[in-house]
Enzyme design. Structure first.
Site, PDB file in Angstrom:
ATOM      1  N   GLY A  10      68.618  -1.144   4.878  1.00 44.39           N
ATOM      2  CA  GLY A  10      69.259  -1.071   6.445  1.00 44.39           C
ATOM      3  C   GLY A  10      69.176  -1.581   7.552  1.00 44.39           C
ATOM      4  O   GLY A  10      69.032  -0.969   8.806  1.00 44.39           O
ATOM      5  N   GLY A  13      71.699  -0.625  11.407  1.00 41.13           N
ATOM      6  CA  GLY A  13      71.112   0.675  11.280  1.00 41.13           C
ATOM      7  C   GLY A  13      70.611  -0.269  13.615  1.00 41.13           C
ATOM      8  O   GLY A  13      70.861  -1.231  13.373  1.00 41.13           O
ATOM      9  N   GLN A  14      70.755   1.379  13.775  1.00 39.38           N
ATOM     10  CA  GLN A  14      70.105   1.168  15.743  1.00 39.38           C
ATOM     11  C   GLN A  14      68.956   0.155  15.567  1.00 39.38           C
ATOM     12  O   GLN A  14      69.112  -1.139  16.196  1.00 39.38           O
ATOM     13  CB  GLN A  14      69.706   1.982  15.835  1.00 39.38           C
ATOM     14  CG  GLN A  14      69.693   2.031  17.621  1.00 39.38           C
ATOM     15  CD  GLN A  14      68.579   2.792  18.063  1.00 39.38           C
ATOM     16  OE1 GLN A  14      68.286   3.915  17.273  1.00 39.38           O
ATOM     17  NE2 GLN A  14      68.582   3.289  19.546  1.00 39.38           N
ATOM     18  N   LEU A  15      68.123   0.035  14.738  1.00 42.30           N
ATOM     19  CA  LEU A  15      67.020  -0.997  14.841  1.00 42.30           C
ATOM     20  C   LEU A  15      67.146  -1.919  14.072  1.00 42.30           C
ATOM     21  O   LEU A  15      66.251  -2.850  14.043  1.00 42.30           O
ATOM     22  CB  LEU A  15      65.712   0.025  14.459  1.00 42.30           C
ATOM     23  CG  LEU A  15      64.193  -1.088  14.223  1.00 42.30           C
ATOM     24  CD1 LEU A  15      63.908  -1.106  15.045  1.00 42.30           C
ATOM     25  CD2 LEU A  15      62.776   0.472  13.224  1.00 42.30           C
ATOM     26  N   ASP A  36      72.055  -3.570   3.195  1.00 48.61           N
ATOM     27  CA  ASP A  36      72.290  -1.815   3.660  1.00 48.61           C
ATOM     28  C   ASP A  36      73.166  -1.581   2.917  1.00 48.61           C
ATOM     29  O   ASP A  36      74.033  -2.206   1.808  1.00 48.61           O
ATOM     30  CB  ASP A  36      73.322  -2.376   5.215  1.00 48.61           C
ATOM     31  CG  ASP A  36      72.981  -1.324   5.790  1.00 48.61           C
ATOM     32  OD1 ASP A  36      73.784   0.420   5.765  1.00 48.61           O
ATOM     33  OD2 ASP A  36      71.808  -0.138   6.560  1.00 48.61           O
ATOM     34  N   ASP A  51      72.189  -0.698  -2.052  1.00 46.99           N
ATOM     35  CA  ASP A  51      71.948   0.767  -2.230  1.00 46.99           C
ATOM     36  C   ASP A  51      70.022   1.187  -2.121  1.00 46.99           C
ATOM     37  O   ASP A  51      70.086   0.932  -3.960  1.00 46.99           O
ATOM     38  CB  ASP A  51      72.618   1.843  -2.978  1.00 46.99           C
ATOM     39  CG  ASP A  51      72.378   3.523  -2.519  1.00 46.99           C
ATOM     40  OD1 ASP A  51      71.412   3.922  -2.054  1.00 46.99           O
ATOM     41  OD2 ASP A  51      73.681   4.469  -3.099  1.00 46.99           O
ATOM     42  N   TYR A 141      63.958  16.093   7.232  1.00 48.05           N
ATOM     43  CA  TYR A 141      63.938  14.042   8.002  1.00 48.05           C
ATOM     44  C   TYR A 141      61.965  14.372   8.383  1.00 48.05           C
ATOM     45  O   TYR A 141      62.235  13.311   7.059  1.00 48.05           O
ATOM     46  CB  TYR A 141      64.759  13.942   9.661  1.00 48.05           C
ATOM     47  CG  TYR A 141      64.392  13.008  10.279  1.00 48.05           C
ATOM     48  CD1 TYR A 141      64.645  11.530   9.246  1.00 48.05           C
ATOM     49  CD2 TYR A 141      63.871  12.640  11.310  1.00 48.05           C
ATOM     50  CE1 TYR A 141      63.963  10.494  10.184  1.00 48.05           C
ATOM     51  CE2 TYR A 141      63.530  11.129  11.960  1.00 48.05           C
ATOM     52  CZ  TYR A 141      63.391  10.489  10.938  1.00 48.05           C
ATOM     53  OH  TYR A 141      63.259   9.010  11.850  1.00 48.05           O
ATOM     54  N   LYS A 145      59.327  12.412   6.389  1.00 50.10           N
ATOM     55  CA  LYS A 145      58.531  11.285   6.828  1.00 50.10           C
ATOM     56  C   LYS A 145      57.176  11.965   6.999  1.00 50.10           C
ATOM     57  O   LYS A 145      56.293  10.937   6.408  1.00 50.10           O
ATOM     58  CB  LYS A 145      58.878  10.804   8.234  1.00 50.10           C
ATOM     59  CG  LYS A 145      59.834  10.108   8.892  1.00 50.10           C
ATOM     60  CD  LYS A 145      60.168   9.621   7.961  1.00 50.10           C
ATOM     61  CE  LYS A 145      61.591   8.126   8.068  1.00 50.10           C
ATOM     62  NZ  LYS A 145      61.701   7.141   8.120  1.00 50.10           N
ATOM     63  N   ILE A 171      63.507   5.413  19.924  1.00 55.02           N
ATOM     64  CA  ILE A 171      64.352   4.163  20.272  1.00 55.02           C
ATOM     65  C   ILE A 171      65.692   3.634  21.562  1.00 55.02           C
ATOM     66  O   ILE A 171      66.643   4.008  20.708  1.00 55.02           O
ATOM     67  CB  ILE A 171      64.279   3.080  18.986  1.00 55.02           C
ATOM     68  CG1 ILE A 171      63.412   2.955  18.495  1.00 55.02           C
ATOM     69  CG2 ILE A 171      64.825   1.872  19.722  1.00 55.02           C
ATOM     70  CD1 ILE A 171      63.399   2.409  17.304  1.00 55.02           C
TER      71      ILE A 171
END
Ligand code: NAD
Ligand code: AKB
Length: 318
Positions: A10, A13-15, A36, A51, A141, A145, A171
């Site tokens: 990942g 992504g943003q993080l 990713d 993947d 989601y 988690k 975040i």
């Protein structure tokens, strides 16, 4: 320093895009493999299309690159997750099982697994939500988690796999855009202010949520991963707190720099998700175990967000 070969899932992504750069700085460009389904346009360093729901593809990369540490960030987040719940469960859980199994089989030294404030639901104290709360998440989601937290604890207890985890708040950073979350408005609002456009907020003015500045989120991750194993008393996932604010408060913080900035509130389906999450988080375990301490409050973050985004938009001449 012990040589590490790190795999980040990942990573686009943003993080992931910011954490990957930090790991490259710490461990060297050739010791970090970013992976990713998609790649950033000007990505520098080693990258593989993986993947993570494909066990064989993940295993091949781990063996070929002699991976010793995995940061497993790939996931579908809260708001996007509700659009296709069964697919979200499939992706979030299958990818985690693949990472845990590959790590168990091939003796990976350490794994990082991000959890979220989305694990909390209606049955918790909403202010200073305690570490050990009754987890009844409202989104698929959050359910994935909360289950993931128990699975990482299981792999630690049963197989001794050193998995570490943080329940991140929303975040906020200038380096990357969030996607598909409920806290995404708190990044978008800064972009609109700097572009001098009005902002339409998908949450009500008074919706208070826990948030964290990207620099604090990254530092928390590195500090947890560097902590001595015996200091870690939470093997599900640590509550970590940065700051808490409402859309109205972040709007007022931005207005100190952009007095003409305008906001309209138009809550959508994400309001129900936000209403089920805590307002603030008690992170005393993280503080005690690995000396966690956030450095950014709302106004300090606003100053940096605006400065960095101004430079960014000036460079591309909006
Ligand atoms: P993001 O949506 O920006 O990035 C997730 C990345 O995972 C995407 O680039 C996507 O392409 C990739 N991905 C999805 N399915 C994949 C698959 N099958 N194989 C490989 N890659 C796949 O998310 P983010 O904001 O960077 O979050 C990273 C992690 O941190 C996630 O696990 C998220 O749950 C957690 N987290 C984030 C926040 C936040 O505010 N950003 C808060 C709490 C927890
Ligand atoms: C989301 O809003 O889904 C994420 C998170 C808090 O997990 N930003």
């Amino acid at each position: 320093m012990e040589k590490k070969n790190i795999l980040v899932t990942g990573a686009t992504g943003q993080l992931g895009s910011v954490l990957t750069k930090m790991l490259q700085r710490k461990h060297g460009l050739n010791n970090v493999i970013a992976s990713d389904l998609k790649k950033q346009e000007h990505f520098e360093g080693l990258f593989e299309f993986i993947d993570v729901t494909d066990f064989d593809a993940l295993q091949e990369s781990v063996l070929k690159n002699e991976i010793t540490e995995i940061y497993h960030l790939a996931a579908i987040l809260s708001a996007n997750g509700e659009k296709n719940p069964l697919n979200t469960w499939d992706v979030n859980m299958k990818s985690l099982f693949n990472v845990l199994e590959v790590s168990r089989i091939h003796g990976i030294n350490k794994v990082f697994y991000p959890s979220s404030i989305a694990v909390f639901g209606d049955n918790v104290k909403r202010v200073a939500t305690p570490q050990s709360s009754n987890l009844t998440p409202s989104t698929v989601y959050g359910i994935s988690k909360a289950s993931g937290e128990n699975w990482v604890n299981y792999y630690y207890t049963k197989y001794g796999l050193d998995v570490r985890s943080i329940r991140y708040p929303g975040i906020i950073g200038y380096q990357s855009m969030p996607s598909g979350g409920t806290t995404d408005y708190a990044v978008d609002i800064y972009h609109k202010a700097v572009k001098q456009e009005p902002f339409e907020c998908f949450l009500e003015a008074s919706t208070e949520l826990p948030m964290i500045f990207m620099d604090d989120a990254i530092r928390a991750t590195i500090e947890l991963m560097n902590a001595p194993s015996e200091a870690i008393s939470v093997r599900t996932s640590y509550n970590v707190s940065g700051m808490s604010f409402t859309p109205k408060q972040v709007f007022h913080s931005i207005q100190k720099l952009y007095p003409d900035f305008e906001i309209k509130y138009k809550p959508d389906f994400r309001q129900d998700i936000a209403n089920s999450w805590p307002k603030s988080i008690d992170d005393s375990f993280a503080k005690k175990d690995w000396r966690w301490k956030p450095e950014y409050d709302l106004d300090r973050m606003t100053t940096i967000m605006i400065k960095k985004l101004r430079a960014h938009y000036n460079a591309i001449k909006i």
